[in-house]
Write a protein that holds these residues in place. Structure first.
Motif, PDB file in Angstrom:
ATOM      1  N   LEU A  25       0.828  -1.207   0.000  1.00 20.35           N
ATOM      2  CA  LEU A  25       0.000   0.000   0.000  1.00 20.35           C
ATOM      3  C   LEU A  25       0.862   1.257   0.000  1.00 20.35           C
ATOM      4  N   THR A  26       1.923   1.265   0.800  1.00 22.64           N
ATOM      5  CA  THR A  26       2.832   2.410   0.812  1.00 22.64           C
ATOM      6  C   THR A  26       3.494   2.568  -0.554  1.00 22.64           C
ATOM      7  N   ASN A  27       3.940   1.463  -1.140  1.00 20.68           N
ATOM      8  CA  ASN A  27       4.581   1.554  -2.457  1.00 20.68           C
ATOM      9  C   ASN A  27       3.601   2.021  -3.528  1.00 20.68           C
ATOM     10  N   MET A  28       2.326   1.664  -3.399  1.00 23.98           N
ATOM     11  CA  MET A  28       1.341   2.169  -4.356  1.00 23.98           C
ATOM     12  C   MET A  28       1.212   3.679  -4.207  1.00 23.98           C
ATOM     13  N   ALA A  29       1.220   4.171  -2.984  1.00 21.95           N
ATOM     14  CA  ALA A  29       1.162   5.619  -2.750  1.00 21.95           C
ATOM     15  C   ALA A  29       2.422   6.295  -3.292  1.00 21.95           C
ATOM     16  N   VAL A  30       3.573   5.678  -3.086  1.00 20.57           N
ATOM     17  CA  VAL A  30       4.835   6.234  -3.597  1.00 20.57           C
ATOM     18  C   VAL A  30       4.827   6.240  -5.121  1.00 20.57           C
ATOM     19  N   LEU A  31       4.303   5.172  -5.735  1.00 24.03           N
ATOM     20  CA  LEU A  31       4.212   5.123  -7.197  1.00 24.03           C
ATOM     21  C   LEU A  31       3.339   6.262  -7.709  1.00 24.03           C
ATOM     22  N   THR A  32       2.233   6.503  -7.050  1.00 25.02           N
ATOM     23  CA  THR A  32       1.340   7.598  -7.436  1.00 25.02           C
ATOM     24  C   THR A  32       2.065   8.937  -7.319  1.00 25.02           C
ATOM     25  N   GLU A  61      15.148  10.999 -15.000  1.00 24.87           N
ATOM     26  CA  GLU A  61      15.212  10.667 -13.569  1.00 24.87           C
ATOM     27  C   GLU A  61      13.831  10.315 -13.032  1.00 24.87           C
ATOM     28  N   GLU A  62      12.836  11.101 -13.423  1.00 25.80           N
ATOM     29  CA  GLU A  62      11.480  10.837 -12.934  1.00 25.80           C
ATOM     30  C   GLU A  62      10.933   9.527 -13.504  1.00 25.80           C
ATOM     31  N   MET A  63      11.230   9.244 -14.778  1.00 26.27           N
ATOM     32  CA  MET A  63      10.808   7.965 -15.354  1.00 26.27           C
ATOM     33  C   MET A  63      11.464   6.799 -14.617  1.00 26.27           C
ATOM     34  N   ALA A  64      12.741   6.940 -14.308  1.00 24.86           N
ATOM     35  CA  ALA A  64      13.455   5.884 -13.578  1.00 24.86           C
ATOM     36  C   ALA A  64      12.865   5.681 -12.191  1.00 24.86           C
ATOM     37  N   ASP A  65      12.451   6.758 -11.535  1.00 29.29           N
ATOM     38  CA  ASP A  65      11.827   6.644 -10.213  1.00 29.29           C
ATOM     39  C   ASP A  65      10.519   5.863 -10.295  1.00 29.29           C
ATOM     40  N   VAL A  66       9.726   6.127 -11.340  1.00 29.13           N
ATOM     41  CA  VAL A  66       8.474   5.380 -11.541  1.00 29.13           C
ATOM     42  C   VAL A  66       8.791   3.897 -11.744  1.00 29.13           C
ATOM     43  N   LEU A  67       9.767   3.613 -12.599  1.00 24.57           N
ATOM     44  CA  LEU A  67      10.145   2.230 -12.881  1.00 24.57           C
ATOM     45  C   LEU A  67      10.637   1.529 -11.623  1.00 24.57           C
ATOM     46  N   TRP A  68      11.424   2.214 -10.825  1.00 23.03           N
ATOM     47  CA  TRP A  68      11.960   1.643  -9.576  1.00 23.03           C
ATOM     48  C   TRP A  68      10.826   1.165  -8.674  1.00 23.03           C
ATOM     49  N   VAL A  69       9.858   2.027  -8.429  1.00 16.40           N
ATOM     50  CA  VAL A  69       8.769   1.664  -7.513  1.00 16.40           C
ATOM     51  C   VAL A  69       7.898   0.569  -8.123  1.00 16.40           C
ATOM     52  N   LEU A  70       7.676   0.623  -9.431  1.00 19.17           N
ATOM     53  CA  LEU A  70       6.914  -0.431 -10.089  1.00 19.17           C
ATOM     54  C   LEU A  70       7.621  -1.775  -9.941  1.00 19.17           C
ATOM     55  N   ILE A  71       8.937  -1.772 -10.077  1.00 14.23           N
ATOM     56  CA  ILE A  71       9.715  -3.002  -9.891  1.00 14.23           C
ATOM     57  C   ILE A  71       9.607  -3.480  -8.446  1.00 14.23           C
ATOM     58  N   CYS A  72       9.648  -2.564  -7.504  1.00 11.05           N
ATOM     59  CA  CYS A  72       9.472  -2.956  -6.096  1.00 11.05           C
ATOM     60  C   CYS A  72       8.139  -3.664  -5.898  1.00 11.05           C
ATOM     61  N   LEU A  73       7.076  -3.093  -6.438  1.00  9.00           N
ATOM     62  CA  LEU A  73       5.753  -3.710  -6.313  1.00  9.00           C
ATOM     63  C   LEU A  73       5.716  -5.084  -6.975  1.00  9.00           C
ATOM     64  N   ALA A  74       6.339  -5.199  -8.139  1.00  6.76           N
ATOM     65  CA  ALA A  74       6.384  -6.499  -8.820  1.00  6.76           C
ATOM     66  C   ALA A  74       7.138  -7.519  -7.974  1.00  6.76           C
ATOM     67  N   ASN A  75       8.278  -7.125  -7.458  1.00 11.42           N
ATOM     68  CA  ASN A  75       9.081  -8.047  -6.654  1.00 11.42           C
ATOM     69  C   ASN A  75       8.316  -8.530  -5.427  1.00 11.42           C
ATOM     70  N   GLN A  76       7.697  -7.624  -4.726  1.00 12.62           N
ATOM     71  CA  GLN A  76       7.068  -8.017  -3.470  1.00 12.62           C
ATOM     72  C   GLN A  76       5.743  -8.742  -3.668  1.00 12.62           C
TER      73      GLN A  76
END
Length: 107
Positions: A25-32, A61-76
């Motif tokens: 849930l936190t990562n979804m908020a961070v992704l948003t 940089e902003e695109m990479a930040d979006v990708l990072w959090v999306l990858i976190c959500l996928a991993n978890q």
């Protein structure tokens, strides 16, 4: 770097430096939040807004930040993004293989 390698490297970074993943849930908020930051840069760079004093156009940089959090959500959540992207290509090709070619608005 492949998508699989990116997922592995993000996981390794989280284990080494991040202690643990934030909750889903936190990562979804961070992704948003990150998508909002990307939208802000696009609005300033390609839209009608201008950059504020001191702001820099950091689109990548902003695109990479979006990708990072999306990858976190996928991993978890146990999602293999490589496989899901393959499925997405198949779905879009089957559904849209002539749709865009026949769209008068795109010509």
């Amino acid at each position: 770097m492949t998508i699989k390698e990116a997922q592995q490297q993000v996981d390794q970074w989280i284990q080494e430096y991040g202690v643990r993943y934030f909750s889903e849930l936190t990562n979804m908020a961070v992704l948003t939040e990150e998508v909002g930051e990307l939208a802000r840069v696009i609005a300033r760079q390609y839209g009608d807004q201008s950059f504020k004093a001191g702001e820099q156009p950091n689109l990548g940089e902003e695109m990479a930040d979006v990708l990072w959090v999306l990858i976190c959500l996928a991993n978890q959540t146990g999602i293999d993004l490589t496989e899901e992207l393959k499925k997405s290509f198949e779905k879009k090709t089957k559904r849209d293989k002539t749709r865009h070619l026949n769209n008068e608005k795109l010509k």
